[in-house]
Write a protein that holds these residues in place. Structure first.
Motif, mmCIF file in Angstrom:
data_model
loop_
_atom_site.group_PDB
_atom_site.id
_atom_site.type_symbol
_atom_site.label_atom_id
_atom_site.label_comp_id
_atom_site.label_asym_id
_atom_site.label_seq_id
_atom_site.Cartn_x
_atom_site.Cartn_y
_atom_site.Cartn_z
ATOM 1 N N ASP A 161 0.839 -1.199 0.000
ATOM 2 C CA ASP A 161 0.000 0.000 0.000
ATOM 3 C C ASP A 161 0.878 1.254 0.000
ATOM 4 N N GLN A 162 0.469 2.273 -0.750
ATOM 5 C CA GLN A 162 1.223 3.522 -0.830
ATOM 6 C C GLN A 162 0.297 4.702 -0.576
ATOM 7 N N LYS A 163 0.733 5.599 0.294
ATOM 8 C CA LYS A 163 -0.037 6.795 0.632
ATOM 9 C C LYS A 163 0.837 8.026 0.445
ATOM 10 N N PHE A 164 0.225 9.106 -0.048
ATOM 11 C CA PHE A 164 0.868 10.414 -0.123
ATOM 12 C C PHE A 164 -0.043 11.397 0.594
ATOM 13 N N GLN A 165 0.545 12.235 1.461
ATOM 14 C CA GLN A 165 -0.222 13.208 2.222
ATOM 15 C C GLN A 165 0.419 14.582 2.075
ATOM 16 N N ILE A 166 -0.404 15.607 2.040
ATOM 17 C CA ILE A 166 0.104 16.972 1.966
ATOM 18 C C ILE A 166 -0.856 17.887 2.721
ATOM 19 N N GLY A 167 -0.261 18.877 3.410
ATOM 20 C CA GLY A 167 -1.093 19.816 4.142
ATOM 21 C C GLY A 167 -0.275 20.809 4.930
ATOM 22 N N PRO A 168 -0.947 21.686 5.663
ATOM 23 C CA PRO A 168 -0.244 22.674 6.475
ATOM 24 C C PRO A 168 0.337 22.053 7.742
ATOM 25 N N SER A 169 1.356 22.707 8.267
ATOM 26 C CA SER A 169 2.041 22.276 9.482
ATOM 27 C C SER A 169 2.063 23.455 10.458
ATOM 28 N N PHE A 170 1.728 23.194 11.711
ATOM 29 C CA PHE A 170 1.658 24.244 12.724
ATOM 30 C C PHE A 170 2.554 23.900 13.910
ATOM 31 N N GLN A 171 3.375 24.869 14.313
ATOM 32 C CA GLN A 171 4.213 24.738 15.505
ATOM 33 C C GLN A 171 4.435 26.127 16.082
ATOM 34 N N ASP A 172 4.897 26.189 17.299
ATOM 35 C CA ASP A 172 5.141 27.468 17.947
ATOM 36 C C ASP A 172 6.214 28.228 17.171
ATOM 37 N N GLY A 173 5.899 29.425 16.729
ATOM 38 C CA GLY A 173 6.876 30.238 16.016
ATOM 39 C C GLY A 173 6.814 30.144 14.508
ATOM 40 N N GLY B 15 5.962 30.636 7.146
ATOM 41 C CA GLY B 15 5.694 31.836 7.931
ATOM 42 C C GLY B 15 6.314 31.744 9.306
ATOM 43 N N LEU B 16 7.096 32.738 9.655
ATOM 44 C CA LEU B 16 7.782 32.754 10.956
ATOM 45 C C LEU B 16 7.264 33.890 11.826
ATOM 46 N N ALA B 17 7.351 33.698 13.124
ATOM 47 C CA ALA B 17 7.064 34.780 14.062
ATOM 48 C C ALA B 17 8.106 35.875 13.864
ATOM 49 N N ASP B 18 7.757 37.106 14.194
ATOM 50 C CA ASP B 18 8.641 38.259 13.960
ATOM 51 C C ASP B 18 9.994 38.150 14.651
ATOM 52 N N HIS B 19 10.049 37.486 15.799
ATOM 53 C CA HIS B 19 11.300 37.428 16.572
ATOM 54 C C HIS B 19 12.255 36.307 16.110
ATOM 55 N N ILE B 20 11.876 35.543 15.086
ATOM 56 C CA ILE B 20 12.706 34.420 14.630
ATOM 57 C C ILE B 20 13.381 34.765 13.305
ATOM 58 N N ASP B 21 14.699 34.622 13.287
ATOM 59 C CA ASP B 21 15.484 34.800 12.068
ATOM 60 C C ASP B 21 16.065 33.433 11.705
ATOM 61 N N ALA B 22 15.464 32.787 10.706
ATOM 62 C CA ALA B 22 15.861 31.416 10.368
ATOM 63 C C ALA B 22 16.275 31.322 8.901
ATOM 64 N N HIS C 141 21.307 24.915 24.837
ATOM 65 C CA HIS C 141 20.257 25.919 24.708
ATOM 66 C C HIS C 141 20.009 26.189 23.223
ATOM 67 N N LEU C 142 18.766 25.975 22.779
ATOM 68 C CA LEU C 142 18.430 26.159 21.376
ATOM 69 C C LEU C 142 17.895 27.575 21.137
ATOM 70 N N SER C 143 18.336 28.172 20.050
ATOM 71 C CA SER C 143 17.807 29.479 19.651
ATOM 72 C C SER C 143 16.375 29.282 19.153
ATOM 73 N N PRO C 144 15.584 30.366 19.029
ATOM 74 C CA PRO C 144 14.228 30.213 18.492
ATOM 75 C C PRO C 144 14.207 29.553 17.108
#
Length: 163
Positions: free
Chosen positions: A27-39, A66-73, A142-145
């Motif tokens: 069986d083969q499945k493909f999934q696509i969609g939005p992802s949500f996490q803090d920041g 889309g990133l939160a304003d305080h994150i430079d990635a 300690h991880l940066s944002p």
């Protein structure tokens, strides 16, 4: 006219009722969609291949758009790819249209766990929802944002397709 619409609705219901979420080996499945996490929010895509009656292996990739304003990635902080293992439980639960799949993943950023569910409306199309979290982060300091992206609770949902 009403009888014809009722007949068409019944045929569609019967067709949808026979959709199967996980068929087992091959069986083969493909999934696509939005992802949500803090920041940040992004897009995720995954591919799963059935290796046995209740086992699948796959790959997932996410890119944070889309990133939160305080994150430079940079690209490396925004992108992640994971190899994954799922235990597909639809045959255990006894509902062929619905697949509950807990699993483990190995990514560029961490070792993690996820739990997801798929529901298929027809033989080829369904929806999914999935939540994941890291068990062990590769960078234990300690991880940066920006480094926290993909190293925290994440929720995905979207469309699922049989291939």
């Amino acid at each position: 006219m009403k009888k014809q619409l009722l007949c068409i609705a019944c045929l569609c219901f019967v067709a949808f009722a026979h959709a199967q979420a996980f068929k087992g080996k091959g069986d083969q499945k493909f999934q696509i969609g939005p992802s949500f996490q803090d920041g940040g929010t992004g897009i995720t895509g995954s591919y799963d291949f059935g290796a046995g009656e209740n086992i699948s292996f796959g790959v997932t990739s996410t890119y944070v758009l889309g990133l939160a304003d305080h994150i430079d990635a940079d690209f490396g902080d925004r992108f992640d790819v994971k190899a994954r293992f799922n235990a597909n439980l639809c045959s255990v639960i006894g509902i062929s249209e619905f697949d509950l799949y807990p699993g483990l993943s190995f990514s560029l950023k961490n070792f993690g766990a996820h739990v997801g569910a798929r529901y298929f409306f027809s033989e080829g199309f369904g929806v999914f929802a999935e939540a994941g979290l890291p068990i062990a982060k590769y960078d234990t300091g300690h991880l940066s944002p920006a480094e926290e992206l993909h190293n925290q609770f994440v929720f995905n949902f979207g469309a699922s397709f049989n291939l």
